[in-house]
Write a protein that holds these residues in place. Structure first.
Motif, PDB file in Angstrom:
ATOM      1  N   UNK A 110     -28.038  11.775  99.683  1.00  0.00           N
ATOM      2  CA  UNK A 110     -29.628  11.300  99.541  1.00  0.00           C
ATOM      3  C   UNK A 110     -30.920  12.457  99.775  1.00  0.00           C
ATOM      4  N   UNK A 111     -31.843  12.324  99.033  1.00  0.00           N
ATOM      5  CA  UNK A 111     -32.358  13.084  99.118  1.00  0.00           C
ATOM      6  C   UNK A 111     -33.535  11.872 100.558  1.00  0.00           C
ATOM      7  N   UNK A 112     -33.730  13.305 101.567  1.00  0.00           N
ATOM      8  CA  UNK A 112     -35.023  12.619 102.817  1.00  0.00           C
ATOM      9  C   UNK A 112     -35.459  13.955 103.386  1.00  0.00           C
ATOM     10  N   UNK A 113     -35.779  13.215 104.504  1.00  0.00           N
ATOM     11  CA  UNK A 113     -36.580  13.749 105.597  1.00  0.00           C
ATOM     12  C   UNK A 113     -35.611  15.096 106.686  1.00  0.00           C
ATOM     13  N   UNK A 114     -35.812  16.290 106.498  1.00  0.00           N
ATOM     14  CA  UNK A 114     -34.932  16.839 107.811  1.00  0.00           C
ATOM     15  C   UNK A 114     -34.794  16.438 109.024  1.00  0.00           C
ATOM     16  N   UNK A 115     -35.715  15.792 109.787  1.00  0.00           N
ATOM     17  CA  UNK A 115     -35.767  15.325 110.827  1.00  0.00           C
ATOM     18  C   UNK A 115     -34.991  13.907 111.712  1.00  0.00           C
TER      19      UNK A 115
ATOM     20  N   UNK B 147     -31.694   9.993 110.472  1.00  0.00           N
ATOM     21  CA  UNK B 147     -30.456  10.772 110.156  1.00  0.00           C
ATOM     22  C   UNK B 147     -30.261  10.777 108.820  1.00  0.00           C
ATOM     23  N   UNK B 148     -28.913  11.241 108.217  1.00  0.00           N
ATOM     24  CA  UNK B 148     -28.381  11.186 106.803  1.00  0.00           C
ATOM     25  C   UNK B 148     -27.133  11.571 106.980  1.00  0.00           C
ATOM     26  N   UNK B 149     -25.688   9.914 106.377  1.00  0.00           N
ATOM     27  CA  UNK B 149     -24.942  10.807 106.125  1.00  0.00           C
ATOM     28  C   UNK B 149     -24.065  10.972 104.516  1.00  0.00           C
ATOM     29  N   UNK B 150     -25.285  10.778 104.261  1.00  0.00           N
ATOM     30  CA  UNK B 150     -25.293  11.482 102.489  1.00  0.00           C
ATOM     31  C   UNK B 150     -25.636  13.122 102.132  1.00  0.00           C
ATOM     32  N   UNK B 151     -25.461  13.521 102.717  1.00  0.00           N
ATOM     33  CA  UNK B 151     -25.662  14.842 102.404  1.00  0.00           C
ATOM     34  C   UNK B 151     -25.382  15.560 101.293  1.00  0.00           C
ATOM     35  N   UNK B 152     -26.088  16.108 100.064  1.00  0.00           N
ATOM     36  CA  UNK B 152     -25.401  16.658  98.709  1.00  0.00           C
ATOM     37  C   UNK B 152     -24.888  18.366  99.772  1.00  0.00           C
ATOM     38  N   UNK B 153     -25.696  18.986 100.717  1.00  0.00           N
ATOM     39  CA  UNK B 153     -25.856  20.161 101.220  1.00  0.00           C
ATOM     40  C   UNK B 153     -23.507  20.516 101.778  1.00  0.00           C
ATOM     41  N   UNK B 154     -23.970  19.071 102.301  1.00  0.00           N
ATOM     42  CA  UNK B 154     -22.975  19.107 103.548  1.00  0.00           C
ATOM     43  C   UNK B 154     -21.760  19.048 103.113  1.00  0.00           C
ATOM     44  N   UNK B 155     -22.004  17.346 101.771  1.00  0.00           N
ATOM     45  CA  UNK B 155     -20.756  17.736 100.855  1.00  0.00           C
ATOM     46  C   UNK B 155     -20.431  19.168  99.573  1.00  0.00           C
ATOM     47  N   UNK B 156     -20.691  19.720  99.490  1.00  0.00           N
ATOM     48  CA  UNK B 156     -21.003  20.550  98.436  1.00  0.00           C
ATOM     49  C   UNK B 156     -20.451  21.530  99.166  1.00  0.00           C
ATOM     50  N   UNK B 157     -20.953  21.901 100.517  1.00  0.00           N
ATOM     51  CA  UNK B 157     -20.417  22.897 101.294  1.00  0.00           C
ATOM     52  C   UNK B 157     -19.132  23.071 101.613  1.00  0.00           C
ATOM     53  N   UNK B 158     -18.854  21.778 101.764  1.00  0.00           N
ATOM     54  CA  UNK B 158     -17.064  21.627 102.184  1.00  0.00           C
ATOM     55  C   UNK B 158     -16.055  21.650 101.110  1.00  0.00           C
TER      56      UNK B 158
ATOM     57  N   UNK C  65     -35.728  23.413  98.952  1.00  0.00           N
ATOM     58  CA  UNK C  65     -36.637  24.120  98.433  1.00  0.00           C
ATOM     59  C   UNK C  65     -37.005  24.030  99.441  1.00  0.00           C
ATOM     60  N   UNK C  66     -37.127  23.830 100.780  1.00  0.00           N
ATOM     61  CA  UNK C  66     -37.853  23.281 101.782  1.00  0.00           C
ATOM     62  C   UNK C  66     -37.662  22.805 103.101  1.00  0.00           C
ATOM     63  N   UNK C  67     -37.172  23.994 104.047  1.00  0.00           N
ATOM     64  CA  UNK C  67     -36.616  23.484 104.859  1.00  0.00           C
ATOM     65  C   UNK C  67     -36.279  22.112 106.169  1.00  0.00           C
ATOM     66  N   UNK C  68     -37.083  21.486 105.766  1.00  0.00           N
ATOM     67  CA  UNK C  68     -37.540  20.074 106.393  1.00  0.00           C
ATOM     68  C   UNK C  68     -37.117  18.593 105.138  1.00  0.00           C
ATOM     69  N   UNK C  69     -36.735  19.367 104.389  1.00  0.00           N
ATOM     70  CA  UNK C  69     -36.740  18.729 102.754  1.00  0.00           C
ATOM     71  C   UNK C  69     -35.282  18.745 102.755  1.00  0.00           C
ATOM     72  N   UNK C  70     -34.045  17.203 102.952  1.00  0.00           N
ATOM     73  CA  UNK C  70     -32.840  17.095 102.132  1.00  0.00           C
ATOM     74  C   UNK C  70     -32.685  17.194 100.536  1.00  0.00           C
ATOM     75  N   UNK C  71     -31.993  17.171  99.506  1.00  0.00           N
ATOM     76  CA  UNK C  71     -32.482  17.776  98.810  1.00  0.00           C
ATOM     77  C   UNK C  71     -31.397  16.733  98.232  1.00  0.00           C
TER      78      UNK C  71
END
Ligand SMILES: [Zn+2]
Length: 438
Positions: free
Chosen positions: A212-217, A219-230, A299-305
């Protein structure tokens, strides 16, 4: 008294030098010089003895040469002997010599392609010229092929030829080419010759995590970067278990026997230690491997892709492909999927039959201390390309009797690539026996 050298032994070094000077660097993006110059050397040297080769360009400058020698017994299946004409690029600044000068120094020919594989290209050429001059006939038809583009997947070489000119390979059931047939000295009374009978399969995987894309500030429990990294960490850290294919088991058993040490299936390391630098060819053939190689997300520090991707270079053992993907899928987890970027087969043939017997006999006739053993290589060659498309049983067999202290594996794509002239002459003698008698 040393017997006089045959014509092929006499000229094989010069032919190798001539081919090295025909720069055929393959950058993989079409920017290189192509194989035309090297193919023209082959065509000219064939024409000189009255052999008309077939020259085929798959694209401008991408030269291939094929010729068939008719055997005396048309009921026998044909044998393919192939070598690639392209080489990987060389950075001259790193070398002690000009990589494209083909310099002769200390009994070695130096230059890009000296072992990968203008050595074999030259041996094939020298032998063919000798056969023709002496009017000798092999028993079966032998197709000689000098092909383009092996170093970038064979698209302009083996793949093109098998797809567009299958008639050139009619009747071919077996093939010999790189990477095998070289010696490993155990002691002065025993040399092992490693014949390649198997290759791992390749699977370049793209891993994709959607979240789920969203603002980096927030809460986000569905972060693509986290899942991919794991998933990438799980795959990269996975401790693939030792898995012995028939070829690898036979290889380790033979090496252990030659060096007089036991083969402990739970700890093959002492055997691998005995083969020295050649471990580069076989070290990764005792298990599957998965190496993460690329990452891409955001693509940006405060945007969850909404999506993150990675690339994994996977190599699986012949006969264990299902096992490989089952494990990969369990490591991916439920939130990451995979796509193929590139996927090819693994190969394994048995170390038996008339061709194998002939290779062994030819080696033994020229080196009484020879013992031939099969091995699996972790990379791939054109044998895979030919095999896949034409059902050809391929072997790595470029016979070279090497000095005991030579680090042969480091020559492939290496700096200061070189080959002993005596090894080329040995190779010509072995191939002469093999091709005439088989
Ligand atoms: Zn090669």
């Amino acid at each position: 008294m040393t017997p006089a050298l045959s014509a092929a032994e006499n000229e094989v070094a010069d032919l190798c030098v001539e081919l090295i000077r025909a720069d055929s660097s393959n950058y993989g993006d079409g920017s290189g010089p192509g194989e035309r110059a090297a193919a023209e050397v082959v065509m000219a040297r064939l024409a000189e003895v009255g052999i008309e080769g077939t020259y085929i360009e798959s694209a401008p400058g991408r030269g291939n040469v094929i010729t068939r020698v008719e055997g005396s017994d048309s009921s026998l299946p044909a044998l393919l002997v192939h070598g690639h004409l392209d080489v990987v690029p060389a950075n001259a600044a790193d070398w002690s010599v000009d990589p494209f000068a083909g310099e002769l120094r200390d009994g070695y020919i130096w230059g890009r392609g000296a072992v990968d594989m203008k050595d074999m290209d030259a041996m094939m050429l020298a032998l063919l010229r000798q056969l023709k001059r002496e009017g000798r006939k092999p028993r079966r038809d032998i197709v000689f092929a000098w092909v383009a583009d092996e170093e970038a997947g064979g698209v302009y070489g083996a793949k093109y030829l098998t797809a567009n000119h299958p008639e050139l390979f009619e009747g071919v059931t077996e093939a010999i080419s790189e990477v095998g047939g070289y010696s490993l000295e155990v002691d002065p009374s025993l040399r092992l010759y490693l014949i390649e009978t198997a290759q791992k399969g390749l699977s370049w995987l793209k891993l994709i995590a959607d979240g789920t894309a969203g603002h980096g500030s927030m809460l986000n429990s569905d972060n693509a970067v986290t899942e991919l990294a794991k998933a990438v960490a799980r795959i990269g850290e996975h401790d693939w278990p030792l898995t012995y294919t028939a070829t690898v088991r036979q290889f380790l058993t033979e090496v252990a026997d030659a060096f007089g040490i036991p083969f402990d299936e739970n700890d093959p390391q002492p055997i691998l230690d005995k083969i020295g630098p050649l471990v580069r060819f076989v070290g990764a053939t005792l298990r599957h491997t998965t190496n993460p190689t690329q990452l891409d997300a955001g693509y940006k520090a405060n945007v969850i892709p909404g999506q993150a991707t990675a690339v994994v270079d996977g190599r699986f053992l012949p006969g264990f492909e299902d096992d490989f993907f089952k494990t990969v899928d369990s490591l991916l987890g439920p939130k990451v999927r995979r796509e193929f970027i590139h996927h090819d087969i693994a190969l394994e043939t048995t170390f038996d039959g008339a061709l194998v017997e002939s290779m062994i006999a030819a080696l033994k006739a020229e080196d009484p201390t020879a013992r031939a053993i099969p091995y699996c290589m972790s990379g791939g060659t054109d044998n895979k390309t030919f095999f896949a498309d034409l059902g050809v049983r391929g072997f790595g067999f470029v016979p070279l009797r090497l000095p005991a202290d030579m680090d042969f594996a480091s020559m492939f794509h290496g700096v200061d690539e070189r080959v002993p002239v005596e090894a080329l002459q040995f190779g010509v003698r072995v191939l002469d026996r093999l091709l005439l008698n088989y």
